[in-house]
Design a protein around this motif. Sequence first.
Motif, PDB file in Angstrom:
ATOM      1  N   PHE A 107      33.581  31.432  38.885  1.00 24.48           N
ATOM      2  CA  PHE A 107      34.358  32.667  38.964  1.00 24.48           C
ATOM      3  C   PHE A 107      35.564  32.547  39.894  1.00 24.48           C
ATOM      4  CE2 PHE A 107      34.952  37.262  39.403  1.00 24.48           C
ATOM      5  CZ  PHE A 107      34.721  37.644  38.093  1.00 24.48           C
ATOM      6  N   ILE A 137      39.960  34.633  40.656  1.00 28.63           N
ATOM      7  CA  ILE A 137      40.393  35.581  41.684  1.00 28.63           C
ATOM      8  C   ILE A 137      41.601  35.057  42.445  1.00 28.63           C
ATOM      9  CG2 ILE A 137      38.086  36.497  42.024  1.00 28.63           C
ATOM     10  CD1 ILE A 137      38.132  34.901  44.721  1.00 28.63           C
ATOM     11  N   SER A 185      45.420  33.636  43.297  1.00 32.48           N
ATOM     12  CA  SER A 185      46.782  34.000  42.918  1.00 32.48           C
ATOM     13  C   SER A 185      47.337  32.981  41.924  1.00 32.48           C
ATOM     14  CB  SER A 185      47.638  34.049  44.181  1.00 32.48           C
ATOM     15  OG  SER A 185      48.883  33.488  43.956  1.00 32.48           O
ATOM     16  N   VAL A 218      50.271  32.063  41.634  1.00 34.65           N
ATOM     17  CA  VAL A 218      51.233  31.190  42.310  1.00 34.65           C
ATOM     18  C   VAL A 218      50.504  30.008  42.939  1.00 34.65           C
ATOM     19  CG1 VAL A 218      52.913  31.042  44.158  1.00 34.65           C
ATOM     20  CG2 VAL A 218      52.817  33.080  42.740  1.00 34.65           C
ATOM     21  N   VAL A 219      49.402  30.314  43.648  1.00 37.84           N
ATOM     22  CA  VAL A 219      48.611  29.255  44.258  1.00 37.84           C
ATOM     23  C   VAL A 219      48.100  28.300  43.182  1.00 37.84           C
ATOM     24  CG1 VAL A 219      46.445  28.780  45.461  1.00 37.84           C
ATOM     25  CG2 VAL A 219      47.946  30.589  46.282  1.00 37.84           C
ATOM     26  N   TYR A 247      35.174  33.841  34.028  1.00 38.04           N
ATOM     27  CA  TYR A 247      35.221  35.273  33.760  1.00 38.04           C
ATOM     28  C   TYR A 247      34.699  35.591  32.365  1.00 38.04           C
ATOM     29  CZ  TYR A 247      37.422  39.797  32.867  1.00 38.04           C
ATOM     30  OH  TYR A 247      37.663  41.102  32.516  1.00 38.04           O
ATOM     31  N   LEU A 249      40.142  23.381  43.908  1.00 37.78           N
ATOM     32  CA  LEU A 249      40.078  23.967  45.242  1.00 37.78           C
ATOM     33  C   LEU A 249      39.795  22.907  46.291  1.00 37.78           C
ATOM     34  CD1 LEU A 249      39.338  26.801  43.658  1.00 37.78           C
ATOM     35  CD2 LEU A 249      38.567  27.340  45.950  1.00 37.78           C
ATOM     36  N   MET A 283      42.838  42.813  45.667  1.00 39.14           N
ATOM     37  CA  MET A 283      43.054  41.491  45.088  1.00 39.14           C
ATOM     38  C   MET A 283      44.308  41.471  44.210  1.00 39.14           C
ATOM     39  SD  MET A 283      40.740  39.310  42.504  1.00 39.14           S
ATOM     40  CE  MET A 283      41.299  40.240  41.096  1.00 39.14           C
ATOM     41  N   ASN A 313      47.662  39.254  45.051  1.00 38.36           N
ATOM     42  CA  ASN A 313      48.079  38.180  44.163  1.00 38.36           C
ATOM     43  C   ASN A 313      49.344  38.496  43.370  1.00 38.36           C
ATOM     44  OD1 ASN A 313      45.924  36.663  44.965  1.00 38.36           O
ATOM     45  ND2 ASN A 313      44.640  37.180  43.208  1.00 38.36           N
ATOM     46  N   SER A 333      52.810  35.586  47.976  1.00 36.76           N
ATOM     47  CA  SER A 333      52.994  34.896  46.683  1.00 36.76           C
ATOM     48  C   SER A 333      54.449  34.507  46.499  1.00 36.76           C
ATOM     49  CB  SER A 333      52.574  35.811  45.539  1.00 36.76           C
ATOM     50  OG  SER A 333      51.195  36.010  45.560  1.00 36.76           O
ATOM     51  N   SER A 354      49.021  27.293  50.579  1.00 35.56           N
ATOM     52  CA  SER A 354      48.231  27.882  49.505  1.00 35.56           C
ATOM     53  C   SER A 354      46.846  28.267  50.005  1.00 35.56           C
ATOM     54  CB  SER A 354      48.066  26.887  48.353  1.00 35.56           C
ATOM     55  OG  SER A 354      49.306  26.560  47.826  1.00 35.56           O
ATOM     56  N   ALA A 398      47.011  31.366  51.908  1.00 39.28           N
ATOM     57  CA  ALA A 398      47.217  32.522  51.033  1.00 39.28           C
ATOM     58  C   ALA A 398      45.936  32.899  50.298  1.00 39.28           C
ATOM     59  CB  ALA A 398      48.322  32.215  50.027  1.00 39.28           C
ATOM     60  N   THR A 399      45.044  31.939  50.135  1.00 41.61           N
ATOM     61  CA  THR A 399      43.835  32.200  49.357  1.00 41.61           C
ATOM     62  C   THR A 399      42.703  32.741  50.211  1.00 41.61           C
ATOM     63  OG1 THR A 399      44.516  30.319  48.041  1.00 41.61           O
ATOM     64  CG2 THR A 399      42.358  31.179  47.580  1.00 41.61           C
ATOM     65  N   VAL A 426      41.371  36.554  49.959  1.00 43.63           N
ATOM     66  CA  VAL A 426      40.672  36.885  48.704  1.00 43.63           C
ATOM     67  C   VAL A 426      39.324  36.172  48.657  1.00 43.63           C
ATOM     68  CG1 VAL A 426      41.211  37.394  46.332  1.00 43.63           C
ATOM     69  CG2 VAL A 426      42.968  36.476  47.768  1.00 43.63           C
ATOM     70  N   LEU A 427      39.321  34.914  49.123  1.00 36.68           N
ATOM     71  CA  LEU A 427      38.061  34.175  49.128  1.00 36.68           C
ATOM     72  C   LEU A 427      37.036  34.865  50.011  1.00 36.68           C
ATOM     73  CD1 LEU A 427      38.832  30.355  49.254  1.00 36.68           C
ATOM     74  CD2 LEU A 427      37.858  31.691  47.405  1.00 36.68           C
ATOM     75  N   PHE A 484      35.768  37.843  48.380  1.00 35.75           N
ATOM     76  CA  PHE A 484      34.937  37.440  47.255  1.00 35.75           C
ATOM     77  C   PHE A 484      33.536  37.058  47.727  1.00 35.75           C
ATOM     78  CE2 PHE A 484      33.428  33.956  44.441  1.00 35.75           C
ATOM     79  CZ  PHE A 484      33.172  34.744  43.339  1.00 35.75           C
ATOM     80  N   PHE A 485      33.457  36.268  48.779  1.00 42.89           N
ATOM     81  CA  PHE A 485      32.132  35.812  49.188  1.00 42.89           C
ATOM     82  C   PHE A 485      31.318  36.910  49.856  1.00 42.89           C
ATOM     83  CE2 PHE A 485      33.970  31.554  48.541  1.00 42.89           C
ATOM     84  CZ  PHE A 485      33.032  31.143  47.603  1.00 42.89           C
ATOM     85  N   GLN A 544      30.508  39.507  46.711  1.00 45.59           N
ATOM     86  CA  GLN A 544      30.502  38.789  45.443  1.00 45.59           C
ATOM     87  C   GLN A 544      30.012  39.621  44.271  1.00 45.59           C
ATOM     88  OE1 GLN A 544      28.548  35.294  43.414  1.00 45.59           O
ATOM     89  NE2 GLN A 544      28.704  34.685  45.538  1.00 45.59           N
ATOM     90  N   PHE A 597      32.313  42.336  43.313  1.00 46.62           N
ATOM     91  CA  PHE A 597      33.545  41.725  42.822  1.00 46.62           C
ATOM     92  C   PHE A 597      33.409  41.367  41.351  1.00 46.62           C
ATOM     93  CE2 PHE A 597      37.403  39.628  42.945  1.00 46.62           C
ATOM     94  CZ  PHE A 597      37.919  39.664  44.219  1.00 46.62           C
ATOM     95  N   VAL A 598      32.343  40.647  41.048  1.00 45.41           N
ATOM     96  CA  VAL A 598      32.145  40.205  39.674  1.00 45.41           C
ATOM     97  C   VAL A 598      32.019  41.418  38.765  1.00 45.41           C
ATOM     98  CG1 VAL A 598      30.580  39.005  38.129  1.00 45.41           C
ATOM     99  CG2 VAL A 598      31.110  38.034  40.359  1.00 45.41           C
ATOM    100  N   MET A 616      35.373  43.212  38.232  1.00 39.12           N
ATOM    101  CA  MET A 616      36.294  42.524  37.339  1.00 39.12           C
ATOM    102  C   MET A 616      35.826  42.590  35.895  1.00 39.12           C
ATOM    103  SD  MET A 616      38.008  39.371  39.298  1.00 39.12           S
ATOM    104  CE  MET A 616      38.797  38.793  37.823  1.00 39.12           C
TER     105      MET A 616
END
Lengths: 301, 281
Positions: free
Chosen positions: A119, A123, A125, A127-128, A180, B32, B209, B213, B231, B252, B255-256, B259-260, B263-264, B267, B270-271, B274
């Motif tokens: 998942f 989530i 960006s 851009v990233v 997703y 990642l 989020m 983003n 962004s 990067s 920037a992440t 959100v991470l 998310f954690f 979670q 979040f799921v 979405m």
Amino acid sequence: MPKRPDSTPRRKKFHLKPSHWGIIFLLPALAHMLIFKFHPLFNAFYMSLHEWDLLNPPTWIGLDNYVRLFNDARFHNSVSVSVRYALSTTLCLTTLGLALGLMFNRATRGIAVMRAAYFVPSIMSTVVIAIIWRFIFHPSFGLQTFFTEPLGYFNVRWLNNSRLALPALVIVGVWRHLGYYSLIYLAGLQAIPEEQYEAAKIDGARPYQSLLYITLPLLRPTFLFVAIVSVINSFQSFAPAQLMTDGGPAGSTLVIPLFLYRTAFQNLHMGYGTAIAVIMFLVLMTITLLQLKLFGMGSGQ
Amino acid sequence: MTHVLVNVRRRVASLGVHIILYLGGLFSILPLLWMLSTATKPASEVFSFPIRWIPETFQFFDNLQAVFKTVPFATYYFNSLFVSLAGTALTVLFCTLAGYSFAKFDYPGKNIIFVLVLGTMMIPFQAILIPLFLTVLKFNWTNSYVGLIVPGAITSFGIFLTRQYLLSLPSEFIDAARVDGCGEFRIFLTIVMPLAKPVLATLSILTFMNNWNDYLWPLVIINNPRYRTISLGLAMFQGEYSTQFNLLMTASLLATIPVLLIFFVFQKQFVQSMMSSGLKG
């Protein structure tokens, strides 16, 4: 809602009925919708009939923008690129997502961890994502060498090759959304009542027969939902095409949103840009209405 | 005998499923890990062969410093935080107000307006991008926080979500408070909002989020570096330093992180949120 009898004592000086308050509570949202949704939408149609560079006053040119658009080779190219991008991405997502969803449904261990792993890309960006993948596709030092070199391909220039650039973007799109959509499939699978399988088992059905004659037919709505949502979303994908390939090489990744952005905000052809937007709107709207017709309001929940 | 065989076969199948899933999961987070690994490398090791996942010289903090030195990253970060938080607060407040209005009040034209609200969900953002830009230009909102926050501050999805949730809530609390002479706005703040907490959490997470983003809108209305969001800043950074991959990955990563983190921590919500949004980009 029962109306309050007028004899009830009130503390407030203003005597407003609850229904008035309902309207007051709605007003900000209503005003916002009119200013930032409906007005721009109607303005889009109106502006697409003009030529305007933001500096001089707009001039009315009727349907000229549309006529030019239909004769514009760059637009034809964009449509072709976008259609190919959307269809390939959707094809991969519907099939791989289904396979993954089926496996998720069978999994017993570590589901939470795996779900998170699949998942996470969706989530992040765009851009990233574009920045990471631009490096992954680096011909000699990117992560892609890890997979292509054992196969005997060296120095693959994914993003500088007009035949590989679009597939590269498709890979990114599929990677990003797969988790997703597989979870949507999983939700669809879990909505199938267990009794169906038990009945089939009693009748002596083999697992593959259950899959073929129970699971897949009952998943048809989920499948269609995923397909349509994926097409709509893919058509609007912008950042990867802009940041990874900048539409190139030779326009091979110049998707419609990027063409629209360049036309309006770099070449300052506001009217021509909106004509592109209107066409995009009509196409996506048709697809959305198709979806609504197939599923009714509020599907996919 | 057949029993044992069936069992063995089932075990093997299950093992296969798990192996494929784990491999796929690894593939899913590989980019990642690649970002993480590159962010800790000195430039010399970024361009080294074969690929080294764990660098010989760990240089994350130098990279971090370099990022903050080359670009006003702190500004970008602050802008994104401010815009995302303010946007989320507005979305939650006004969407809940409208959702409450649709769920618990009666007035003429309500259903028509609600259908219109649902209809706007189908308008793709890019279709109205140019006229929306012109509206904002007319308001003199380009290169400003207002321009970044307000046009997206109320979403039909948020209204729909809160309305559905509030419909299922009993009206007794509200009626009781009304009988006690409590003002309507106070009822909203002290009774409705707390009752709607679960759905507000969902909405906040999703909105934050999306705001964090967001790229296309800031790209269109901002050209003053002072108002660049993360962004946008990242995209400009990559335009200027396109081959400094270790710095790009460090930025990067930064920037992440927000959100991470969300998310954690959230979670499950979040799921679910979405999934319920369906038409997420």
